[in-house]
Enzyme design. Structure first.
Site, PDB file in Angstrom:
ATOM      1  CG  HIS A  31      96.092  70.610 -43.007  1.00  0.00           C
ATOM      2  ND1 HIS A  31      96.588  71.479 -42.070  1.00  0.00           N
ATOM      3  CD2 HIS A  31      94.754  70.560 -42.789  1.00  0.00           C
ATOM      4  CE1 HIS A  31      95.598  71.929 -41.310  1.00  0.00           C
ATOM      5  NE2 HIS A  31      94.466  71.387 -41.728  1.00  0.00           N
ATOM      6  CD  GLU A  32      91.887  69.003 -45.183  1.00  0.00           C
ATOM      7  OE1 GLU A  32      91.152  68.359 -44.414  1.00  0.00           O
ATOM      8  OE2 GLU A  32      91.997  70.237 -45.127  1.00  0.00           O
ATOM      9  CE1 TYR A  64      89.809  71.296 -36.587  1.00  0.00           C
ATOM     10  CE2 TYR A  64      87.695  72.212 -37.210  1.00  0.00           C
ATOM     11  CZ  TYR A  64      89.047  72.062 -37.434  1.00  0.00           C
ATOM     12  OH  TYR A  64      89.631  72.676 -38.522  1.00  0.00           O
ATOM     13  CG  HIS A 122      91.342  77.132 -39.469  1.00  0.00           C
ATOM     14  ND1 HIS A 122      90.042  76.801 -39.167  1.00  0.00           N
ATOM     15  CD2 HIS A 122      91.795  76.161 -40.290  1.00  0.00           C
ATOM     16  CE1 HIS A 122      89.720  75.675 -39.796  1.00  0.00           C
ATOM     17  NE2 HIS A 122      90.767  75.266 -40.479  1.00  0.00           N
ATOM     18  CD  GLU A 147      93.027  73.267 -38.829  1.00  0.00           C
ATOM     19  OE1 GLU A 147      93.882  73.702 -39.603  1.00  0.00           O
ATOM     20  OE2 GLU A 147      92.200  72.401 -39.160  1.00  0.00           O
ATOM     21  CG  HIS A 206      92.421  67.391 -39.992  1.00  0.00           C
ATOM     22  ND1 HIS A 206      92.605  67.959 -38.743  1.00  0.00           N
ATOM     23  CD2 HIS A 206      92.379  68.427 -40.871  1.00  0.00           C
ATOM     24  CE1 HIS A 206      92.676  69.284 -38.879  1.00  0.00           C
ATOM     25  NE2 HIS A 206      92.546  69.589 -40.157  1.00  0.00           N
ATOM     26  CG  ASP A 216      88.410  79.238 -37.211  1.00  0.00           C
ATOM     27  OD1 ASP A 216      88.063  78.168 -37.747  1.00  0.00           O
ATOM     28  OD2 ASP A 216      89.593  79.570 -37.056  1.00  0.00           O
TER      29      ASP A 216
HETATM   30 ZN   LIG Z   1      92.524  71.523 -40.989  1.00  0.00          ZN
END
Ligand SMILES: [Zn+2]
Length: 366
Positions: free
Chosen positions: A185-186, A200, A287, A209, A189, A282
């Site tokens: 996941h990271e 974002y 998310h 996300e 990005h 958020d």
């Molecule tokens: Zn993320």
């Protein structure tokens, strides 16, 4: 060349795996020590964001146009790309990147977290190289830099625009962050950042996300050799500590059901546009509302059958490369994926028809 673009030359935000809505609930409901931990994490996140604003990423000094760089400038056959991994030990301190413990080709260290990170980064690199002919996150062999043991009892993991950092968790709420889906996941990005970026905030942030979750699920399923119907579709299944009732951070199969816990509350993710959450929290619910495009990807994989990293992955990857709008809405993204399916498999193909059906089932007719 670095081509990440945020309109107006703004900074790359820090992209953390544990969302602020979770930390806010913990700060309200936790005992004194736990609430303090959550408050200090929220404060740290704020500080990291502020530091990025004060010291913008060098990418944003120019005003290069966004460009898709699938495969990168020095393209060769995917399988011949080799990664350049650098795993550091943060020694439980805040400074990044910390002490280099294992570089590319080095034999295993005597640190299990370092070796797990090295192998996991190899797995993600191999997905992008072998399936999508992409040489690292930027398409041009960018070094993969990670820090493990970041801070003491740190309950988060993040991509900061340049590298990844992983805490160990406090052992109660979070038992670890060394989970392949979190690492993938990271890293994704980073791929998104170098593919033209998705701002974002609000729907484009939720797409950022969601795409990170999609390629996290794909990486995990490919590594396990699982077809779509065999997979659990959970992001962060290793993370939650013994004090928490839940199966992970998010469920793509059933958004809103990943956890239900006295301390964490209820997983807030919707799976249909009828329940889209308008919030200023958020970054506009990045998310939270990501549950909707996540579920569309899951439904498409199930309708189509087979492996997520094959046709569905090809469609999502092509759509990301062709998307030329860092502020895309869910509707624009769903149209882009259908266009990619048509380009790859034809207008009347089962792929295009089933993809349309999947988007319609989450309230996004294309
Ligand atoms: Zn993320």
């Amino acid at each position: 060349m670095c081509i990440s673009v945020c309109p107006g030359g703004t900074h790359h935000p820090i992209q953390c795996i544990v969302p602020p809505h979770m930390l806010r609930v913990i700060a309200l409901r936790g005992d004194e020590r736990t609430a303090e931990m959550a408050r200090s994490l929220l404060k740290q996140n704020q500080k990291l964001r502020q530091e990025r604003e004060d010291h913008p990423h060098p990418c944003n000094q120019g005003d290069e146009a966004p460009a898709a760089i699938a495969g990168g400038g020095n393209t060769r056959a995917g399988s011949t790309f080799t990664p350049d991994r650098r795993v550091h030990d943060g020694q439980q301190k805040a400074a990044l990147p910390g002490k280099l413990l294992r570089g590319e080709g080095d034999s295993p260290s005597d640190n299990a977290d370092v070796d797990l990170m090295y192998d996991a980064m190899g797995e993600v690199f191999s997905l992008y190289a072998d399936q999508f002919d992409r040489n690292s996150l930027d398409g041009s062999g960018l070094a993969l830099i990670a820090t493990v043991n970041h801070r003491r009892n740190y309950n988060n993991a993040f991509w900061n625009g340049d590298q990844m950092a992983f805490g160990n968790g406090d052992g109660q709420l979070f038992r670890t962050f060394m989970d392949l889906s979190v690492i993938a996941h990271e890293m994704t990005h980073g791929v998104i950042q170098y593919s033209g970026g998705l701002v974002y905030q609000d729907q484009s942030g939720a797409l950022n996300e969601s795409i990170a979750d999609v390629f996290a699920a794909i990486t995990q399923q490919r590594q396990l050799g699982q077809a779509a119907h065999e997979a659990d579709w959970i992001i962060g299944s290793e993370l939650l500590g013994p004090a928490i009732k839940g199966v992970g951070l998010r469920s793509m199969k059933a958004p809103g059901t990943a956890y239900s816990d006295d301390l964490l509350g209820q997983d807030p993710q919707p799976f249909h546009m009828d329940n889209f959450l308008s919030t200023s929290d958020d970054n506009g619910g990045v998310h939270i509302n990501s549950g909707i495009p996540n579920h569309a990807f899951y439904l498409f994989c199930m309708l189509l059958g087979g492996n997520s990293w094959e046709k569905p992955g090809q469609i999502w990857y092509r759509a990301l490369q062709e998307l030329n709008n860092p502020m895309a809405s869910f509707a624009e993204w769903s149209d882009q994926t259908v266009a990619a399916a048509i380009e790859l498999y034809g207008t009347g193909s089962p792929e295009a028809l089933l993809l349309r059906r999947a988007w319609k089932l989450v309230g996004l007719p294309t």
